[in-house]
Design a protein around this motif. Structure first.
Motif, short mmCIF file in Angstrom:
data_model
loop_
_atom_site.label_atom_id
_atom_site.label_comp_id
_atom_site.label_asym_id
_atom_site.label_seq_id
_atom_site.Cartn_x
_atom_site.Cartn_y
_atom_site.Cartn_z
N ILE A 1 -46.50 -30.52 -5.05
CA ILE A 1 -47.47 -31.11 -5.98
C ILE A 1 -47.20 -30.60 -7.39
O ILE A 1 -47.16 -31.37 -8.36
CB ILE A 1 -48.91 -30.81 -5.54
CG1 ILE A 1 -49.24 -31.51 -4.23
CG2 ILE A 1 -49.90 -31.20 -6.63
CD1 ILE A 1 -50.51 -31.02 -3.55
N LEU A 2 -46.99 -29.30 -7.52
CA LEU A 2 -46.71 -28.72 -8.83
C LEU A 2 -45.40 -29.25 -9.40
O LEU A 2 -45.30 -29.55 -10.60
CB LEU A 2 -46.69 -27.19 -8.74
CG LEU A 2 -46.46 -26.44 -10.05
CD1 LEU A 2 -47.55 -26.80 -11.07
CD2 LEU A 2 -46.43 -24.94 -9.79
N ALA A 3 -44.39 -29.40 -8.55
CA ALA A 3 -43.10 -29.96 -9.00
C ALA A 3 -43.29 -31.38 -9.54
O ALA A 3 -42.72 -31.75 -10.57
CB ALA A 3 -42.10 -29.96 -7.85
N GLY A 4 -44.11 -32.17 -8.87
CA GLY A 4 -44.40 -33.52 -9.34
C GLY A 4 -45.12 -33.49 -10.67
O GLY A 4 -44.79 -34.26 -11.59
N ARG A 5 -46.07 -32.60 -10.81
CA ARG A 5 -46.82 -32.49 -12.06
C ARG A 5 -45.92 -32.03 -13.21
O ARG A 5 -46.06 -32.50 -14.34
CB ARG A 5 -48.01 -31.56 -11.90
CG ARG A 5 -49.09 -32.16 -11.03
CD ARG A 5 -50.23 -31.21 -10.82
NE ARG A 5 -51.28 -31.84 -10.01
CZ ARG A 5 -52.30 -31.20 -9.51
NH1 ARG A 5 -52.45 -29.90 -9.73
NH2 ARG A 5 -53.19 -31.84 -8.79
N ILE A 6 -45.02 -31.11 -12.93
CA ILE A 6 -44.08 -30.66 -13.97
C ILE A 6 -43.19 -31.82 -14.39
O ILE A 6 -42.91 -32.01 -15.58
CB ILE A 6 -43.24 -29.46 -13.47
CG1 ILE A 6 -44.12 -28.22 -13.34
CG2 ILE A 6 -42.05 -29.19 -14.39
CD1 ILE A 6 -43.45 -27.06 -12.63
N THR A 7 -42.74 -32.61 -13.44
CA THR A 7 -41.90 -33.77 -13.75
C THR A 7 -42.66 -34.77 -14.62
O THR A 7 -42.13 -35.30 -15.59
CB THR A 7 -41.39 -34.44 -12.45
OG1 THR A 7 -40.73 -33.45 -11.66
CG2 THR A 7 -40.44 -35.58 -12.75
N VAL A 8 -43.92 -35.02 -14.28
CA VAL A 8 -44.77 -35.90 -15.10
C VAL A 8 -44.91 -35.33 -16.50
O VAL A 8 -44.76 -36.04 -17.50
CB VAL A 8 -46.15 -36.11 -14.44
CG1 VAL A 8 -47.14 -36.75 -15.40
CG2 VAL A 8 -46.02 -36.94 -13.17
N LEU A 9 -45.19 -34.03 -16.59
CA LEU A 9 -45.34 -33.39 -17.90
C LEU A 9 -44.07 -33.52 -18.73
O LEU A 9 -44.14 -33.86 -19.92
CB LEU A 9 -45.71 -31.91 -17.72
CG LEU A 9 -45.78 -31.10 -19.00
CD1 LEU A 9 -46.99 -31.52 -19.83
CD2 LEU A 9 -45.83 -29.62 -18.69
N LEU A 10 -42.91 -33.28 -18.12
CA LEU A 10 -41.66 -33.39 -18.87
C LEU A 10 -41.40 -34.82 -19.32
O LEU A 10 -40.90 -35.04 -20.43
CB LEU A 10 -40.50 -32.86 -18.03
CG LEU A 10 -40.49 -31.34 -17.80
CD1 LEU A 10 -39.39 -30.95 -16.81
CD2 LEU A 10 -40.33 -30.60 -19.11
N SER A 11 -41.73 -35.79 -18.50
CA SER A 11 -41.52 -37.19 -18.91
C SER A 11 -42.43 -37.55 -20.08
O SER A 11 -42.00 -38.20 -21.04
CB SER A 11 -41.74 -38.15 -17.74
OG SER A 11 -43.11 -38.27 -17.42
#
Length: 133
Positions: A13-23
């Protein structure tokens, strides 16, 4: 699988959120540098460029650096990874390897950039996938 959310799922979940944040960070930063090109984008200035695509005008390059970039697919990928994690599903390792490979090629070709930061969520997903196996 019992559907319980484990530390591995929280990592996904955190990895997904980090990916969203970076995008989103990518879009905000690149738009800040290229906002002056907006009028050309919405007035038909990008249609059938006179010099073609081999030698693009700055407004066309700015388009492909911002809203035409991988911001949206990366956003979708991040949302999907987080969605899977919330449902106690760990994405397969190939997702992490492809994300890591893409960001490595991007970082080697274009620096300074944030490409290398995508290794953070890629490693997180990879570790979760390996611990599941």
């Amino acid at each position: 699988m019992d559907g319980a959310v484990t530390s591995q799922h929280r990592t996904v979940i955190l990895a997904g959120r980090i990916t969203v944040l970076l995008s989103m960070l990518h879009l905000v930063v690149t738009m800040a540098f290229n906002v002056r090109h907006l009028p050309a984008w919405f007035s038909g200035g990008l249609w059938f460029p006179a010099d073609g695509l081999a030698d693009p005008m700055p407004s066309l390059g700015a388009f492909w650096l911002t809203i035409g970039s991988f911001f949206l697919p990366l956003l979708v990928l991040g949302l999907l990874i987080a969605w899977l994690g919330r449902r106690a599903v760990i994405p397969p390792a190939f997702v992490a390897w492809l994300l890591g490979g893409w960001c490595t090629v991007g970082a080697l070709a274009f620096e300074p950039s944030g490409f290398i930061l995508l290794w953070v969520p890629a490693v997180m997903v990879l570790r979760a996938a390996r611990s599941r196996a």
